[in-house]
Design a protein around this motif. Structure first.
Motif, PDB file in Angstrom:
ATOM      1  N   UNK A  48       1.227 -10.023  15.657  1.00  0.00           N
ATOM      2  CA  UNK A  48       0.717 -11.294  15.124  1.00  0.00           C
ATOM      3  C   UNK A  48      -0.360 -11.890  16.019  1.00  0.00           C
ATOM      4  N   UNK A  49      -0.286 -11.603  17.318  1.00  0.00           N
ATOM      5  CA  UNK A  49      -1.261 -12.147  18.270  1.00  0.00           C
ATOM      6  C   UNK A  49      -2.488 -11.252  18.427  1.00  0.00           C
ATOM      7  N   UNK A  50      -2.473 -10.078  17.830  1.00  0.00           N
ATOM      8  CA  UNK A  50      -3.557  -9.112  17.989  1.00  0.00           C
ATOM      9  C   UNK A  50      -4.626  -9.355  16.932  1.00  0.00           C
ATOM     10  N   UNK A  51      -5.855  -9.577  17.364  1.00  0.00           N
ATOM     11  CA  UNK A  51      -6.966  -9.824  16.437  1.00  0.00           C
ATOM     12  C   UNK A  51      -7.574  -8.494  16.023  1.00  0.00           C
ATOM     13  N   UNK A  52      -7.544  -8.213  14.732  1.00  0.00           N
ATOM     14  CA  UNK A  52      -8.014  -6.933  14.208  1.00  0.00           C
ATOM     15  C   UNK A  52      -9.481  -7.030  13.806  1.00  0.00           C
ATOM     16  N   UNK A  53     -10.254  -6.016  14.176  1.00  0.00           N
ATOM     17  CA  UNK A  53     -11.662  -5.939  13.813  1.00  0.00           C
ATOM     18  C   UNK A  53     -12.054  -4.492  13.610  1.00  0.00           C
ATOM     19  N   UNK A  54     -13.313  -4.250  13.307  1.00  0.00           N
ATOM     20  CA  UNK A  54     -13.766  -2.868  13.057  1.00  0.00           C
ATOM     21  C   UNK A  54     -13.517  -1.927  14.224  1.00  0.00           C
ATOM     22  N   UNK A  83       3.172  -4.772  21.552  1.00  0.00           N
ATOM     23  CA  UNK A  83       3.403  -5.062  20.137  1.00  0.00           C
ATOM     24  C   UNK A  83       4.315  -4.021  19.502  1.00  0.00           C
ATOM     25  N   UNK A  84       4.103  -2.756  19.836  1.00  0.00           N
ATOM     26  CA  UNK A  84       4.976  -1.684  19.332  1.00  0.00           C
ATOM     27  C   UNK A  84       6.406  -1.920  19.784  1.00  0.00           C
ATOM     28  N   UNK A  85       6.580  -2.264  21.057  1.00  0.00           N
ATOM     29  CA  UNK A  85       7.919  -2.498  21.594  1.00  0.00           C
ATOM     30  C   UNK A  85       8.605  -3.665  20.879  1.00  0.00           C
ATOM     31  N   UNK A  86       7.869  -4.760  20.704  1.00  0.00           N
ATOM     32  CA  UNK A  86       8.422  -5.925  20.006  1.00  0.00           C
ATOM     33  C   UNK A  86       8.862  -5.565  18.588  1.00  0.00           C
ATOM     34  N   UNK A 125      -5.184  -2.173  24.961  1.00  0.00           N
ATOM     35  CA  UNK A 125      -4.229  -1.060  24.922  1.00  0.00           C
ATOM     36  C   UNK A 125      -2.821  -1.522  25.302  1.00  0.00           C
ATOM     37  N   UNK A 126      -2.726  -2.288  26.389  1.00  0.00           N
ATOM     38  CA  UNK A 126      -1.414  -2.776  26.817  1.00  0.00           C
ATOM     39  C   UNK A 126      -0.833  -3.747  25.794  1.00  0.00           C
ATOM     40  N   UNK A 127      -1.691  -4.536  25.169  1.00  0.00           N
ATOM     41  CA  UNK A 127      -1.239  -5.439  24.103  1.00  0.00           C
ATOM     42  C   UNK A 127      -0.582  -4.641  22.980  1.00  0.00           C
ATOM     43  N   UNK A 165       5.536   1.744  15.198  1.00  0.00           N
ATOM     44  CA  UNK A 165       6.581   0.767  15.499  1.00  0.00           C
ATOM     45  C   UNK A 165       7.609   0.685  14.380  1.00  0.00           C
ATOM     46  N   UNK A 166       7.165   0.897  13.148  1.00  0.00           N
ATOM     47  CA  UNK A 166       8.067   0.811  11.992  1.00  0.00           C
ATOM     48  C   UNK A 166       8.892   2.079  11.818  1.00  0.00           C
ATOM     49  N   UNK A 167       8.266   3.233  12.106  1.00  0.00           N
ATOM     50  CA  UNK A 167       8.956   4.519  11.945  1.00  0.00           C
ATOM     51  C   UNK A 167       8.838   5.350  13.225  1.00  0.00           C
ATOM     52  N   UNK A 168       9.423   4.898  14.318  1.00  0.00           N
ATOM     53  CA  UNK A 168       9.286   5.645  15.581  1.00  0.00           C
ATOM     54  C   UNK A 168       9.874   7.045  15.472  1.00  0.00           C
TER      55      UNK A 168
END
Length: 463
Positions: free
Chosen positions: A131-137, A176-179, A170-172, A150-153
């Motif tokens: 939710x905190x990650x800003x997506x762009x091109x 996010x995957x862990x959360x 990258x660390x973000x 994250x949904x299907x590890x």
């Protein structure tokens, strides 16, 4: 940019609220620069002890931590505190009362025993979710893949290898995957660490002969998330151990997520069998964000922190800072500190004045291609000569000059610089940079050449 509250074990007469605020802002900035583990392990644990007007005294938890921080982080802490204080501050470390010689801690492994009714949230970085990650091109593909993992590890893409420059998220994404993986199933066993921590834990486990405990920590997890995997390059025993850990997890369909500053095949001194395995799954690269994405990142972080950021100020920062999200956040932190300490509002003129040093630093960064061309022109060579395998002094010396300038004028890593000079090893780049740095103090002619080249490259019309 999660706010960190330092310990309140202070000397009331010596520590004022503005000093506490500067330290909190310094922690915010350092949290963005360092990996989650290194920040929480070494920096966040520091306590404010005393401020005498010139020296800021901080206490580490024990002697081991004090010595490690002095060697690895003190210079950067001093730089950040001085910048936010608008003046040079000396930072000194002590050991808090009751402190002792410590040993490296094992990584935090999120493990939940069967039958436990309630599960507390894991200790991952709270401000680094999808939710905190800003997506762009520049990151849309990697973001989508990270959500799938994250949904299907263990099912979608395994391993998932993310690479890109420093400060691009990258660390973000790892956090996010862990959360998300924990939210989907709180009973999953999740191990999140840096490659440096893996190495330290291996060394400590070997010294203590605790192999079973070490293997249990890493080979009996549902998700293994490892940041900066390039750190194990050149470490034979570590690579051997990680090879077997990788095989065990992959064979059991357990998810592996890795990050690095370059693709697997470009990591020097990494065993071929590891490179091959890292390429078994999905590889995604994160590029620097475009202007629109940089604006969105600034606005979201300002909104989250309750900071009023005028549109023209946001545009100033986003249009001038393009190499790293961390640098964007650093600018916002300085503006936030100003408004918090002075109570004054921001306008474009004030923002330009406050950020002058940061923006000038960003402007000075030039491309490696410009540096190569400028050096080639200065020495009467072709750029192709600098990239060639030729080792005559007439070629190798200018090549080392160009590598040195790339190192100090760009944010490129040593492996990245090596690839730009004909695929050279990062140790070759490091040797060349150190040689030029040593020579410039002994050779006035070389020092003048470096000054001339820097002026040309850093001028608006340079190169």
């Amino acid at each position: 940019m999660t706010s960190k509250t330092p310990s309140k074990t202070l000397h009331p007469s010596a520590i004022t609220q503005p000093v506490v605020s500067v330290w909190e802002r310094s922690l915010d900035l350092l949290a963005q620069e360092l990996s989650h583990h290194n920040y929480t392990k070494w920096v966040e644990s520091l306590e404010l002890h005393e401020w005498d007007g010139e020296v800021l005294h901080l206490d580490a938890s024990d002697l081991f931590a004090k010595e490690w921080i002095e060697e690895n982080y003190l210079a950067r802490i001093t730089e950040v505190v001085s910048r936010l204080s608008d003046g040079q501050v000396r930072v000194e470390l002590g050991v808090r009362e009751g402190g002792k010689v410590g040993v490296p801690e094992a990584p935090v492994v999120r493990r939940v025993a069967p039958g436990v009714a309630e599960v507390t949230p894991p200790p991952f970085q709270p401000g680094m979710t999808f939710d905190d990650f800003v997506v762009g091109p520049s990151n849309r593909f990697v973001h989508a893949a990270a959500e799938a993992v994250a949904t299907m590890p263990g099912e979608a893409y395994n391993p998932f290898f993310i690479y890109g420059g420093s400060g691009l998220g990258k660390t973000h994404l790892l956090n996010a995957i862990a959360h998300r993986a924990w939210q989907e199933n709180p009973r999953r066993t999740i191990c999140f660490l840096t490659a440096e921590q893996f190495v330290n834990d291996l060394v400590d486990s070997t010294r203590r002969h605790r192999w079973d405990a070490f293997h249990d920590r890493y080979r009996r997890v549902d998700l293994l998330l490892l940041d900066d995997i390039q750190f194990i390059a050149g470490k034979e025993q570590t690579q051997k151990e990680f090879f077997h850990t990788f095989n065990t997890l992959h064979a059991a369909h357990k998810q592996i997520v890795l990050t690095a500053d370059c693709s697997p095949k470009e990591i020097d001194h990494l065993e071929e069998r590891l490179k091959t395995r890292f390429e078994w799954g999905l590889i995604g690269d994160v590029q620097p964000p475009c202007l629109e994405t940089r604006l969105a990142i600034l606005k979201r972080k300002a909104l989250r922190d309750g900071v009023h950021l005028p549109e023209e100020v946001a545009l100033l920062i986003a249009s001038r800072v393009h190499s790293s999200i961390r640098k964007l956040e650093g600018c916002l932190i300085k503006l936030t500190a100003y408004t918090s300490l002075t109570g004054q509002s921001l306008d474009l003129a004030r923002a330009e004045e406050l950020l002058r040093d940061l923006l000038q630093e960003e402007q000075r960064e030039v491309s490696p291609e410009r540096i190569q061309q400028a050096v080639a022109d200065h020495y009467g060579l072709r750029v192709a000569d600098l990239k060639s395998k030729r080792r005559t002094n007439a070629i190798s010396h200018p090549r080392q000059v160009a590598m040195y300038l790339c190192r100090i004028l760009t944010s490129h890593s040593l492996p990245e610089i090596g690839r730009l000079f004909g695929g050279r090893d990062h140790t070759t780049v490091l040797h060349g940079c150190r040689k030029i740095d040593d020579l410039r103090g002994q050779d006035p002619s070389l020092a003048q050449t470096l000054r001339t080249l820097r002026r040309k490259l850093e001028s608006p019309a340079g190169g």
